[in-house]
Design a protein around this motif. Structure first.
Motif, mmCIF file in Angstrom:
data_model
loop_
_atom_site.group_PDB
_atom_site.id
_atom_site.type_symbol
_atom_site.label_atom_id
_atom_site.label_comp_id
_atom_site.label_asym_id
_atom_site.label_seq_id
_atom_site.Cartn_x
_atom_site.Cartn_y
_atom_site.Cartn_z
ATOM 1 N N CYS A 44 5.067 -7.670 -11.445
ATOM 2 C CA CYS A 44 4.177 -6.767 -10.716
ATOM 3 C C CYS A 44 2.717 -7.211 -10.802
ATOM 4 O O CYS A 44 1.971 -7.111 -9.824
ATOM 5 N N ASN A 77 -4.174 -11.789 -13.375
ATOM 6 C CA ASN A 77 -4.506 -10.792 -12.368
ATOM 7 C C ASN A 77 -5.971 -10.380 -12.467
ATOM 8 O O ASN A 77 -6.699 -10.359 -11.471
ATOM 9 N N THR A 110 4.973 -4.569 -3.492
ATOM 10 C CA THR A 110 3.753 -4.055 -2.862
ATOM 11 C C THR A 110 2.886 -3.299 -3.858
ATOM 12 O O THR A 110 3.397 -2.624 -4.755
ATOM 13 N N SER A 111 1.578 -3.381 -3.674
ATOM 14 C CA SER A 111 0.632 -2.626 -4.504
ATOM 15 C C SER A 111 0.725 -1.127 -4.267
ATOM 16 O O SER A 111 0.228 -0.340 -5.073
ATOM 17 N N PHE A 166 -5.513 -1.441 -9.982
ATOM 18 C CA PHE A 166 -4.468 -0.632 -10.629
ATOM 19 C C PHE A 166 -4.138 -1.162 -12.023
ATOM 20 O O PHE A 166 -3.843 -0.393 -12.936
ATOM 21 N N ALA A 179 8.081 -4.933 -7.411
ATOM 22 C CA ALA A 179 6.915 -5.815 -7.362
ATOM 23 C C ALA A 179 6.581 -6.261 -5.938
ATOM 24 O O ALA A 179 5.836 -7.215 -5.754
ATOM 25 N N TYR A 209 0.262 -6.870 -7.710
ATOM 26 C CA TYR A 209 -0.533 -5.650 -7.594
ATOM 27 C C TYR A 209 -2.028 -5.927 -7.547
ATOM 28 O O TYR A 209 -2.525 -6.887 -8.155
ATOM 29 N N ASP A 210 -2.722 -5.059 -6.839
ATOM 30 C CA ASP A 210 -4.183 -5.094 -6.795
ATOM 31 C C ASP A 210 -4.724 -4.905 -8.212
ATOM 32 O O ASP A 210 -4.257 -4.038 -8.955
ATOM 33 N N ALA A 252 2.076 0.572 -7.175
ATOM 34 C CA ALA A 252 1.384 0.402 -8.452
ATOM 35 C C ALA A 252 1.053 1.714 -9.175
ATOM 36 O O ALA A 252 1.303 1.833 -10.381
ATOM 37 N N CYS A 255 4.379 2.848 -10.562
ATOM 38 C CA CYS A 255 5.195 1.903 -11.327
ATOM 39 C C CYS A 255 4.600 1.552 -12.685
ATOM 40 O O CYS A 255 5.330 1.480 -13.681
ATOM 41 N N VAL A 256 3.291 1.328 -12.740
ATOM 42 C CA VAL A 256 2.684 0.913 -14.003
ATOM 43 C C VAL A 256 2.886 1.958 -15.107
ATOM 44 O O VAL A 256 3.292 1.610 -16.223
#
Length: 352
Positions: free
Chosen positions: A225, A271, A192-193, A233, A190, A229-230, A196, A199-200
């Motif tokens: 995350c 988010n 950095t984006s 994503f 978690a 995350y941005d 993403a 990871c997602v």
């Protein structure tokens, strides 16, 4: 090979540091760093002593510009880190840690070369104490170095440990726990984006796992995350995320899994809501419409468990923002009022 000569070097150096001024100390440090780096080319039995010496040297003495790069280059060129014993690998990772703390700007000039070298050094690490240090280093690297084309490689050498399956051996001298490793890896994923896109999908896969601890860990990691995350994503995966979480929460056999589902919902909705408030686009209305469509019908049933879970889902979604809360109330309160008027059973009225 007899390494007693290193003891003699240590005694001489100790005396010199205690009895000479700063200029001569820096001069000796430079000579010693060069000496130790050259010794990395020697017989493998010398290498552990070299790392002990380098770690002590950079930990307690100031080193001149250029020496940190010299040390790192020597390690990446001469040493296959994973062929060392666990204690020696620990010294290598701690050496990286100290150098990054003291000479970050200098090491940043290496750019992706440092990232690539670190990936090779960490790849395949199995010792739990070393992994704790490795996970900390990854968090530093993704924030302070250009990852570029190495993002997926760095993610792979890190995420291969997910979910953590570790039972501490009896009489472990370092007392490393499974929970420590779980939290350290979670912070890593978690951090950095950049992670993403990789990871997602991994977390979605693990949410569907038949293994309870893997399912729970995936949900809690997703929640962490989603706080970082941005939103782009997260938004792309929201339909799939919602379908998986919805299935898991209504089928949860353990309360801890249900709680993890709710935490994930809260973080995901926060988010998306924040992104929409910042005019970054988003899918807030779409996901809310889908969520309410899937859940509203549950309030027409008399199943106490389904009613409670449905209410908890909307409650946690509503905690993400005022906009979500308002829309949920507008949609749900009329249903509650209508149901309350229609049903005559006191127990069901109480549930409503």
């Amino acid at each position: 090979m007899d390494c007693c000569w290193l003891q003699g070097v240590y005694l001489v150096v100790k005396y010199f540091f205690q009895n000479h001024n700063c200029y001569y100390t820096l001069l000796l440090v430079t000579v010693l760093v060069e000496f130790f780096c050259d010794r990395l080319k020697d017989h493998f039995s010398v290498v552990p002593h070299v790392f002990s010496g380098l770690l002590a040297l950079v930990s307690y003495q100031a080193i001149q510009e250029g020496l940190a790069v010299r040390i790192v280059h020597a390690i990446f060129k001469e040493i296959h880190v994973q062929s060392l014993l666990p204690a020696d690998r620990y010294n290598v990772f701690m050496l990286f840690t100290v150098l990054l703390e003291k000479k970050m700007t200098e090491l940043q000039t290496l750019g992706t070369d440092f990232v690539f070298g670190y990936i090779q050094a960490m790849d395949g690490e199995k010792d739990p104490r070393n992994l704790l240090v490795c996970f900390e280093l990854v968090q530093i690297i993704v924030k302070r170095f250009p990852i570029d084309h190495l993002a997926e490689d760095l993610f792979e050498v890190t995420s291969c440990y997910f979910p953590i399956d570790f039972t501490p051996p009896p009489n472990d001298p370092h007392s490393i726990t499974r929970e420590q490793l779980i939290l350290a890896l979670r912070k890593c994923l978690a951090s950095t984006s950049i992670f993403a896109p990789f990871c997602v999908p991994l977390l979605i896969e693990k949410i569907s796992s038949d293994v309870i601890y893997a399912k729970k860990d995936a949900l809690l990691t997703l929640a962490s995350c989603a706080n970082v995350y941005d939103a782009r994503f997260i938004s792309e995966q929201v339909p799939s995320l919602w379908n998986h979480i919805k299935q898991e929460i209504f089928m949860a056999s353990e309360q801890s899994v249900e709680a993890a589902c709710l935490e994930a919902i809260r973080s995901i909705m926060r988010n998306i809501a924040l992104a929409e408030e910042l005019n970054h686009g988003g899918t807030l209305n779409n996901i809310l419409t889908k969520m309410l469509s899937d859940i509203k019908g549950n309030f027409l049933k008399q199943d106490q468990k389904i009613l409670k879970i449905s209410a908890s889902i909307l409650q946690n979604a509503s905690m993400a923002s005022d906009v979500i809360c308002g829309k949920v109330l507008d949609e749900v309160i009329p249903i509650f009022l209508e149901q309350f008027e229609m049903v005559k059973q006191v127990s069901h009225q109480k549930s409503i």
